[in-house]
Design an enzyme around this catalytic site. Structure first.
Site, PDB file in Angstrom:
ATOM      1  N   THR A 124     -19.723  -6.983  -1.087  1.00  0.00           N
ATOM      2  CA  THR A 124     -18.597  -6.984  -0.151  1.00  0.00           C
ATOM      3  C   THR A 124     -18.432  -8.357   0.482  1.00  0.00           C
ATOM      4  OG1 THR A 124     -17.527  -5.739   1.621  1.00  0.00           O
ATOM      5  CG2 THR A 124     -19.903  -6.063   1.854  1.00  0.00           C
ATOM      6  N   LYS A 155     -17.457 -11.493  -2.754  1.00  0.00           N
ATOM      7  CA  LYS A 155     -16.820 -10.895  -3.938  1.00  0.00           C
ATOM      8  C   LYS A 155     -16.385 -11.933  -4.988  1.00  0.00           C
ATOM      9  CE  LYS A 155     -15.104  -6.601  -1.888  1.00  0.00           C
ATOM     10  NZ  LYS A 155     -13.975  -5.687  -1.741  1.00  0.00           N
ATOM     11  N   ASN A 159     -16.785  -6.229  -7.127  1.00  0.00           N
ATOM     12  CA  ASN A 159     -17.379  -5.435  -6.035  1.00  0.00           C
ATOM     13  C   ASN A 159     -18.528  -4.554  -6.527  1.00  0.00           C
ATOM     14  OD1 ASN A 159     -15.990  -3.300  -7.275  1.00  0.00           O
ATOM     15  ND2 ASN A 159     -15.808  -2.229  -5.322  1.00  0.00           N
ATOM     16  N   ASP A 193     -12.559  -1.547  -6.809  1.00  0.00           N
ATOM     17  CA  ASP A 193     -11.496  -1.413  -5.798  1.00  0.00           C
ATOM     18  C   ASP A 193     -10.175  -1.128  -6.518  1.00  0.00           C
ATOM     19  OD1 ASP A 193     -13.030  -1.939  -3.505  1.00  0.00           O
ATOM     20  OD2 ASP A 193     -12.767  -4.103  -3.703  1.00  0.00           O
ATOM     21  N   GLY A 203       0.718  -8.049   2.558  1.00  0.00           N
ATOM     22  CA  GLY A 203      -0.524  -8.817   2.570  1.00  0.00           C
ATOM     23  C   GLY A 203      -0.880  -9.357   1.200  1.00  0.00           C
ATOM     24  N   GLY A 207      -4.236 -10.841   0.781  1.00  0.00           N
ATOM     25  CA  GLY A 207      -5.654 -11.171   0.922  1.00  0.00           C
ATOM     26  C   GLY A 207      -6.474 -10.574  -0.221  1.00  0.00           C
ATOM     27  N   GLY A 208      -7.768 -10.429   0.003  1.00  0.00           N
ATOM     28  CA  GLY A 208      -8.681  -9.980  -1.049  1.00  0.00           C
ATOM     29  C   GLY A 208      -8.329  -8.609  -1.606  1.00  0.00           C
ATOM     30  N   TYR A 227      -9.181   2.347   6.122  1.00  0.00           N
ATOM     31  CA  TYR A 227      -9.814   3.674   6.221  1.00  0.00           C
ATOM     32  C   TYR A 227     -10.405   3.954   7.599  1.00  0.00           C
ATOM     33  CZ  TYR A 227     -13.868   0.791   5.136  1.00  0.00           C
ATOM     34  OH  TYR A 227     -14.809  -0.200   5.151  1.00  0.00           O
TER      35      TYR A 227
HETATM   36  P1  NAP Z   1      -8.402 -10.285   3.995  1.00  0.00           P
HETATM   37  O1  NAP Z   1      -8.735 -10.892   2.694  1.00  0.00           O
HETATM   38  O2  NAP Z   1      -8.881 -10.929   5.259  1.00  0.00           O
HETATM   39  O3  NAP Z   1      -6.778 -10.162   4.067  1.00  0.00           O
HETATM   40  C1  NAP Z   1      -6.152  -9.696   5.200  1.00  0.00           C
HETATM   41  C2  NAP Z   1      -4.643  -9.675   4.971  1.00  0.00           C
HETATM   42  O4  NAP Z   1      -4.033  -9.173   6.166  1.00  0.00           O
HETATM   43  C3  NAP Z   1      -4.023 -11.049   4.725  1.00  0.00           C
HETATM   44  O5  NAP Z   1      -2.960 -10.926   3.806  1.00  0.00           O
HETATM   45  C4  NAP Z   1      -3.477 -11.418   6.113  1.00  0.00           C
HETATM   46  O6  NAP Z   1      -2.361 -12.283   6.071  1.00  0.00           O
HETATM   47  C5  NAP Z   1      -3.012 -10.068   6.587  1.00  0.00           C
HETATM   48  N1  NAP Z   1      -2.856 -10.003   8.026  1.00  0.00           N
HETATM   49  C6  NAP Z   1      -3.840  -9.988   8.975  1.00  0.00           C
HETATM   50  N2  NAP Z   1      -3.287  -9.924  10.205  1.00  0.00           N
HETATM   51  C7  NAP Z   1      -1.931  -9.889  10.034  1.00  0.00           C
HETATM   52  C8  NAP Z   1      -0.807  -9.802  10.921  1.00  0.00           C
HETATM   53  N3  NAP Z   1      -0.979  -9.743  12.247  1.00  0.00           N
HETATM   54  N4  NAP Z   1       0.444  -9.771  10.391  1.00  0.00           N
HETATM   55  C9  NAP Z   1       0.615  -9.818   9.049  1.00  0.00           C
HETATM   56  N5  NAP Z   1      -0.406  -9.898   8.152  1.00  0.00           N
HETATM   57  C10 NAP Z   1      -1.660  -9.942   8.643  1.00  0.00           C
HETATM   58  O7  NAP Z   1      -8.919  -8.790   4.103  1.00  0.00           O
HETATM   59  P2  NAP Z   1      -9.045  -7.714   2.901  1.00  0.00           P
HETATM   60  O8  NAP Z   1     -10.421  -7.745   2.367  1.00  0.00           O
HETATM   61  O9  NAP Z   1      -7.911  -7.929   1.979  1.00  0.00           O
HETATM   62  O10 NAP Z   1      -8.899  -6.332   3.710  1.00  0.00           O
HETATM   63  C11 NAP Z   1      -7.654  -5.919   4.262  1.00  0.00           C
HETATM   64  C12 NAP Z   1      -7.800  -4.470   4.776  1.00  0.00           C
HETATM   65  O11 NAP Z   1      -8.045  -3.603   3.671  1.00  0.00           O
HETATM   66  C13 NAP Z   1      -8.983  -4.279   5.740  1.00  0.00           C
HETATM   67  O12 NAP Z   1      -8.580  -3.403   6.760  1.00  0.00           O
HETATM   68  C14 NAP Z   1     -10.038  -3.602   4.880  1.00  0.00           C
HETATM   69  O13 NAP Z   1     -10.890  -2.746   5.622  1.00  0.00           O
HETATM   70  C15 NAP Z   1      -9.163  -2.777   3.936  1.00  0.00           C
HETATM   71  N6  NAP Z   1      -9.827  -2.484   2.644  1.00  0.00           N
HETATM   72  C16 NAP Z   1      -9.912  -1.181   2.285  1.00  0.00           C
HETATM   73  C17 NAP Z   1     -10.515  -0.848   1.080  1.00  0.00           C
HETATM   74  C18 NAP Z   1     -10.640   0.599   0.691  1.00  0.00           C
HETATM   75  O14 NAP Z   1     -11.422   0.899  -0.218  1.00  0.00           O
HETATM   76  N7  NAP Z   1      -9.882   1.473   1.280  1.00  0.00           N
HETATM   77  C19 NAP Z   1     -11.029  -1.860   0.239  1.00  0.00           C
HETATM   78  C20 NAP Z   1     -10.904  -3.189   0.652  1.00  0.00           C
HETATM   79  C21 NAP Z   1     -10.295  -3.489   1.870  1.00  0.00           C
HETATM   80  P3  NAP Z   1      -2.538 -13.905   6.080  1.00  0.00           P
HETATM   81  O15 NAP Z   1      -2.880 -14.272   4.671  1.00  0.00           O
HETATM   82  O16 NAP Z   1      -1.210 -14.375   6.507  1.00  0.00           O
HETATM   83  O17 NAP Z   1      -3.645 -14.179   7.058  1.00  0.00           O
END
Ligand code: NAP
Length: 290
Positions: free
Chosen positions: A69, A73, A94, A109, A133, A135-136, A232
């Site tokens: 994680t 990753k 992952n 994932d 979004g 991100g990752g 989640y």
């Molecule tokens: P990450 O790489 O940090 O990416 C976060 C994303 O959120 C980026 O695109 C960021 O935009 C955007 N963001 C954050 N604050 C924002 C705001 N105020 N307005 C608009 N966009 C915003 O994180 P990640 O690993 O992708 O995880 C994202 C979410 O998915 C987390 O809540 C995580 O717990 C969840 N997740 C769930 C699973 C599952 O199995 N259900 C698996 C993985 C992740 P910028 O690029 O502009 O900063």
């Protein structure tokens, strides 16, 4: 996990930083108990500097596998012997399976996200999908939806638009899918949601402790749309509550979390995971923490 640990007990684990709040140890150990497999799962806090040492440890101690994680990753990839094709395209791993010192990386994932849709009878092929979004998590979601032949629009904040544009270019190298990147603003949201079949929140907006936040309110949500929030914690985000009120179908991130775990479990053990047990365990923990 059996009650008696022996030299034959296979060890799986999670590496990341932080790992303290992960639901994976509870989900996997409950699944090992249920299936009677002689396995156990442990969380390991590993810093960037210790990643190489941790992987040496996996080989030397013959761990069966790992989940990986944040923040490892992507950084883990050079330490592996092989990647499954989807993990290679996404550029993130992952799950690792150790076959007597030969380490293969996977991205469950992506598979976990698709299984959460298909278990509800939803086929993303040919659908208009809006992803918030870049991100990752969005990478895994976008690649796998492109593979399924969805028409995708990724909306991202203006200051980080380069991430969304790079992501779409990367996806177009592998898939012929229709995919565009746009700035996340009210006008674009309104316009893309008019024709969207599925909306995916892949940002962290609305995640605990900021549970009152949402990028979209019910006014913009048509009842015909499916709203998938990959967050989640909490189990029901504000976005999901708004979508429900608007009459839309909703899917929560817990389904994706459980399915990515179930797919990792199958890779390590060769046995179908008891998905319901894993979900029950995760719900138990989350309902105590919110
Ligand atoms: P990450 O790489 O940090 O990416 C976060 C994303 O959120 C980026 O695109 C960021 O935009 C955007 N963001 C954050 N604050 C924002 C705001 N105020 N307005 C608009 N966009 C915003 O994180 P990640 O690993 O992708 O995880 C994202 C979410 O998915 C987390 O809540 C995580 O717990 C969840 N997740 C769930 C699973 C599952 O199995 N259900 C698996 C993985 C992740 P910028 O690029 O502009 O900063």
């Amino acid at each position: 996990m059996i009650s008696e640990i022996s030299a034959g007990t296979r060890i799986c684990g999670l590496i990341g930083n932080p790992v303290e709040h992960s639901l994976s140890p509870a989900m996997h150990n409950a699944a090992f108990r249920k299936t009677g497999l002689d396995y156990m799962y442990l969380p390991f806090k590993v810093t960037e500097n210790n990643l190489s040492g941790a992987i040496h440890g996996v080989r030397s101690l013959n761990f069966k596998g790992l989940n990986v994680t944040i923040p490892h990753k992507v950084a883990i990839i050079p330490f592996l012997d092989e990647l499954e094709p989807m993990a290679e395209k996404i550029g993130a791993v992952n799950t690792i399976v150790n076959d007597n010192g030969y380490l293969k990386g996977y991205n469950t994932d992506a598979g976990g996200f698709i299984r959460s849709l298909t278990e509800k009878g939803i086929d993303p092929g040919g659908k208009n999908i809006v992803i918030l979004g870049a991100g990752g998590a969005s990478r895994a979601v976008s690649f796998t939806l492109a593979e399924q032949g969805a028409d995708i629009v990724i909306l991202n904040r203006r200051q980080e638009m380069s991430w969304a544009e790079e992501l779409t270019q990367n996806i177009l190298r592998f898939f012929k899918s229709s995919i565009k990147a746009k700035e996340l603003n009210d006008a674009n949201l309104k316009s893309v949601l008019k024709s969207a079949d599925i909306l995916v929140n892949a940002t962290s907006v609305g995640m605990s402790p900021n549970i009152d936040q949402t990028l979209i309110t019910g006014k913009l949500i048509r009842p015909q749309i499916v709203v998938f929030d990959i967050i989640y914690n909490p189990i029901k985000t504000r976005l999901l509550a708004e979508a429900e009120k608007a009459g839309a179908r909703t899917i929560g991130g817990l389904n994706m979390l459980v399915w990515q775990g179930a797919l990792s479990f199958k890779l390590w053990t060769g046995v179908e995971a008891p998905v319901d047990i894993m979900k029950k365990e995760a719900v138990n923990i989350l309902s105590k923490t919110v």
